[in-house]
Structures are given as structure tokens and as C-alpha cells.
Scaffold this active site. Structure first.
Site, PDB file in Angstrom:
ATOM      1  CG  ASP A 341      -0.107   0.047   2.544  1.00 58.63           C
ATOM      2  OD1 ASP A 341       0.787  -0.536   2.593  1.00 58.63           O
ATOM      3  OD2 ASP A 341      -0.483   0.750   3.605  1.00 58.63           O
ATOM      4  CD  GLU A 342      -0.704   4.688   3.302  1.00 55.44           C
ATOM      5  OE1 GLU A 342      -1.659   5.435   3.480  1.00 55.44           O
ATOM      6  OE2 GLU A 342       0.092   4.154   3.853  1.00 55.44           O
ATOM      7  CB  ALA A 343       4.168   1.640  -3.211  1.00 52.22           C
TER       8      ALA A 343
END
Length: 534
Positions: A341-343
């Protein structure tokens, strides 16, 4: 294992015992929201939480007292014996009774019985279903597996007084879960917590039939698990946390001890090593994990999306192979969670290429991938599980990508942030927590249907539900429990109970009945005015 709908139609008799009487205005207080039905005094089988498939009161009950023994059946099954010993331990403290555990099925008392044919040819009971029968001669718990017996024992606990001896009301409960996966997540990376605190949560969850503990072990702020091949991950990367505290980490033996403790309570552990983002703690410990070869500074804030592994460097893949390999060896369960996530600092093409290789590493070590739902925008491996954490404002295209991946064979765990994120504030007056997904009062956390939540996602594609607790603002046991309770009980019911039992008015009454048990266990919880607490 889900209960077939044809079985639900035959079994659902939850309203078998009429309510004794309406609560008085004084007992109700001024808590009710406009439109809420007045709470009623519930008979014992109506107070059960999660709501069972079927509960019927009938005839006189069993006197639970000094002469009660726990009988573990004639088979000599060691695992059944362990279930009996644990049940005795759980009952001795509140009751003050000796409760010896003996082999053999004959005689009165609490009888644990394995029946390989229980559930019938269509497997209505699954691996976790059970039957509880109570009468003057004793209480019989029947299941196909020890896990089912354990769940039956947790139901029995709710039918007994909060303290002291008493009577198990006469009647029968027939029960099985709606979803196979019923989880809670703990983030020990933003703030470090000891294994003992997590064990306490395992006990709290297992009594409500939650069967999975997801451990978020690594993030920008700290690395919490010892890795022999990369020792500075824990030694240095574990030495920080949000706010600048000392952090900490678990040894491998501590992790093994937690996994074994959870397993005894039929809770599977799913460890998460977040990647390719959320990796600043690792990059602070090892300069070689950065594309520029320079170690990062430790980070103690709460921003996200600024870190990324060096996707084009082969050393990165040796790193994840060794880390995931050691973690797989420590973890008997089938899943490894690889985040995803949230890369925001990893370009989309690099992200997809990285996740291809990371998923292959998980498979190499004999595990099934779990990842946050952003994996749907890349190439999920066959059978990879997606964990959806979006909310009402999530873009339709993002939701559609999850539904498409599910159609292609990826099961989905639902953790909508505006329903099940336990770190979201209840309201504007809640001191800990965040509110980026909005406020999540108790009713909102409970009052939705996982089987009809995401457009295009059929119930058959929903593996289950999970309530994550992120700890950017949570550093104490009291704040942890305040944010989890009572909302995590709604998660337990959403995961276990048949859809046909879902009703806010009924639930709030049953939740109120849990208050004395939470008090007796010294659990900090929000006495929200949404619920007519006793």
C-alpha cells in the site's frame, strides 16, 4: 466455511425465547438515538454475541457448581484434552470452582465430544461449527474438530454468570461461521508493544470467535522482528517509534511463543512485512537497501509514501527472500502479508515488477500472498488475497479493480477504513485516533453487510473481514483497548453471524449485555451512548 443458505432457513430460530420485559426509561437513560427501538431485557440465549445460527431455550438447565467436572471424551485425543484444560482455566477464575478435567464421556458435567460426522453430508458445520446442549445432566459440546469445541466453550462462557457458580440455562445452540476469515490487525511498528500485551488481545478476540491475528511488523518508524541474516533490522531499525520513543523488537523465540499461544486459542497469525514502501526503518539500518547507497535517518513522524526499496537492484530481492524465508519458517499458518500500500515513491511499472517478484518469493517459501488492495492495480498471483481498505469516497475505478481481481480468482478481505479501522475516532471528542476516513461510531462499524459491500464483489469472493488498529496515536494499553472496544465486537459478529441475524436494535442490546464481562476482565472500552449499557 460458510453455512449454505438452505441450512440457514432450517436453523435460524434466534427469537425462540421471548424478551422478558422492556427496560425502564431509567435503565435506558437518554442514550437512544431517534428511531431506535427501546432496549429490552434479554434472556440468556438472546444475549449471545456473535449471534448464533440457532439458539433455543428448552427445559431446566445444568447446575454449574463445586461438583462440576470437564470430560474430554473417550478418544484420548490430546488436542481435545488441551481444549478442555484451557476451558477449565477460563472458567476457574470467574467461578472460583476447581473444575477438574478428566477423560471419559460418561457422567454429568461439561462434556467435550468430537463427532467426525457432525455437520452432515453437505458440511453445514464446516471446520469451526459446533452444537451446545444443556440440561439437568450436564452440558454437551459437540463438534467435528477441536476448533469447533473451542468455539462452543466460548459460547458456554457467555451462558454462565460473570462470577461465581450458577446455572447454564437449558437449551441448544447450533452454530457455524459465515466467513472463514475473521481477523484483527495490530500495528506494532508505529508504536512498539510487547508480546504479553498482544497475548492479552488474543484472549479478548478469541472469546468472540475472531480467528486471525494480522501483525504489522515493519514500517517507516520501526522494525519489530529479529532476522538473523539481517540483524541490524531489529537492532537498529527497531530502536525508534512515533514521537521519538525507544521502540523495541521481538526475538524469534518471543514471536514463536506468541504464535503458539494464539494457535492454542485457534487464532492464526498472519505476519506482514510491508514493501516496497513503508521501509524507512530497514533503509536506516542498511545503506545497501537504498539506490544511492546512503543510509536513511530514523523516522518518528506519521507521514506515509516517502520511502521505497530500490526496485532495480538485485540485492533488494536477496533481502526480501531472506527476510520472508525466515518469517515463513517461524509461521505455521498459510499466509504471508507483503503490504503493497501507499507506495507513492515507486513508479507504477516498477511497482508491478517488484510485486511480481515479491509474490514469487512468497510462493517459493510455501505460503499464500496477502497484500493490500493496491496489488489489484498490478498483477496478483493466482490465489493471492487482496485486503481492501478503501472507504465510501474511494474512487469507483479503484473499487472496480478489486472486483475484477476477485472475478479472476483473488479472494478479498474487507477492512473498509470508514467501518473497520479501529484507529478512527468515534467522534470529535475521542482523544486518541485519526479521522481521515471520517468518524466511526459503534453503529457505523457494525451496520453494513460484507456480502453486499463492494459493487461487483459477490459474497462468494469475500474471504472475510478484518479490523486493523494502526498505532500512530496509540501508545498505551488503555488507548488500544478504548479504540478497539466495543467496535471489535461488531467485527466479530459481522464475520461469524448469519446475515439474517443482522439487526442494530438486537445487536445494541446484546452488546450492552457484554458490558459486565468487559468490566470483569478489566477491559477499557467506550461506554458510548449508542448502547444501553447495564
Amino acid at each position: 466455511m460458510r453455512v449454505p443458505r438452505r441450512m440457514l432457513a432450517a436453523l435460524l430460530v434466534l427469537a425462540a425465547v421471548p424478551a422478558a420485559a422492556s427496560c425502564s426509561t431509567a435503565a435506558r437513560g437518554d442514550d437512544a438515538r431517534p428511531g431506535d427501538e427501546p432496549p429490552v431485557a434479554l434472556a440468556p440465549y438472546q444475549r449471545l454475541l456473535p449471534a448464533p445460527v440457532s439458539a433455543r431455550a428448552q427445559g431446566p438447565g445444568y447446575a454449574f457448581g463445586p461438583g462440576t467436572v470437564i470430560r474430554t471424551g473417550p478418544t484420548g485425543d490430546e488436542e481435545v484434552r488441551k481444549v478442555g484444560e484451557l476451558l477449565a482455566e477460563q472458567l476457574r477464575g470467574p467461578s472460583g470452582l476447581p473444575l477438574p478435567v478428566v477423560d471419559g464421556a460418561q457422567g454429568d458435567g461439561i462434556r467435550l465430544r468430537i463427532d467426525g460426522a457432525y455437520g452432515g453430508a453437505d458440511d453445514a458445520a464446516g471446520e469451526e461449527g459446533y452444537r451446545l446442549e444443556s440440561g439437568p445432566g450436564g452440558v454437551t459440546l459437540t463438534a467435528r474438530t477441536p476448533a469447533g469445541l473451542f468455539h462452543a466453550g466460548q459460547t458456554l462462557r457467555q451462558l454462565l454468570p460473570v462470577s461465581g457458580p450458577g446455572t447454564v440455562p437449558g437449551g441448544t445452540v447450533t452454530d457455524a461461521p459465515r466467513f472463514a476469515y475473521r481477523g484483527a490487525m495490530v500495528d506494532v511498528a508505529r508504536h512498539f508493544f510487547t508480546v504479553e500485551q498482544v497475548k492479552r488481545y488474543v484472549d479478548q478476540l478469541a472469546q468472540y470467535k475472531v480467528n486471525t491475528l494480522h501483525l504489522h511488523l515493519t514500517d517507516d518508524q520501526g522494525w519489530r522482528i529479529a532476522i538473523d541474516s539481517w540483524p541490524r533490522l531489529a537492532e537498529y531499525g527497531g530502536g525508534s517509534e512515533v514521537g521519538g520513543g525507544p521502540g523495541g523488537h521481538w526475538t524469534k523465540d518471543e514471536y514463536r511463543d506468541l504464535v503458539a499461544y494464539a494457535s492454542e486459542r485457534y487464532v492464526d497469525v498472519v505476519p506482514e512485512i510491508d514493501m516496497p514502501g513503508h521501509v524507512n526503518a530497514a533503509q536506516a539500518a542498511y545503506a545497501e537497501l537504498n539506490c544511492d547507497g546512503k543510509a536513511r535517518e530514523r523516522y518518528t513522524g506519521i507521514k506515509v509514501g516517502f520511502s521505497s526499496l530500490c526496485v532495480g537492484q538485485e540485492r533488494t530481492y536477496a533481502f526480501i527472500d531472506q527476510v520472508l524465508g525466515e518469517l515463513a519458517e517461524l509461521t505455521p499458518g498459510k499466509y504471508l502479508h507483503i503490504g503493497g500500500d501507499e507506495a507513492h515513491s515507486t513508479p507504477a511499472a516498477d511497482y508491478a515488477a517488484f510485486m511480481d517478484r515479491a509474490q514469487a518469493v512468497v510462493a517459493k517459501h510455501g505460503k499464500t500472498v496477502v497484500a493490500w488492495h493496491q496489488l489489484a492495480t498490478a498483477r496478483p498471483a493466482p490465489g493471492a488475497v487482496l485486503q481492501y481498505w478503501g472507504h465510501d469516497r474511494t474512487a469507483a475505478a479503484e473499487k472496480a479493480a478489486v472486483a475484477a481481481a476477485a472475478k479472476a480468482g483473488s479472494p478479498v478481505i474487507l477492512s473498509p477504513a470508514d467501518r473497520l479501522y479501529l484507529d478512527m475516532k468515534y467522534d470529535k471528542d475521542t482523544k486518541p485516533g485519526l479521522a481521515w476516513a471520517g468518524y466511526v461510531p459503534v453503529r457505523r462499524a457494525y451496520d453494513w453487510d460484507p456480502g453486499a459491500y463492494l459493487p461487483g464483489l459477490p459474497e462468494s469472493a469475500v474471504l472475510g473481514v478484518e479490523a486493523p488498529l494502526w498505532t500512530e496515536t496509540i501508545a498505551t494499553r488503555g488507548d488500544w483497548e478504548l479504540m478497539a472496544f466495543p467496535r471489535v465486537l461488531g467485527l466479530a459478529e459481522l464475520g461469524w453471524s448469519p446475515a439474517a441475524t443482522h439487526d442494530w436494535t438486537s445487536y445494541r442490546g446484546r452488546l450492552a449485555a457484554q458490558g459486565p464481562r468487559l468490566d470483569a476482565q478489566d477491559i477499557t472500552y467506550l461506554r458510548t451512548p449508542e448502547v444501553p449499557w447495564q
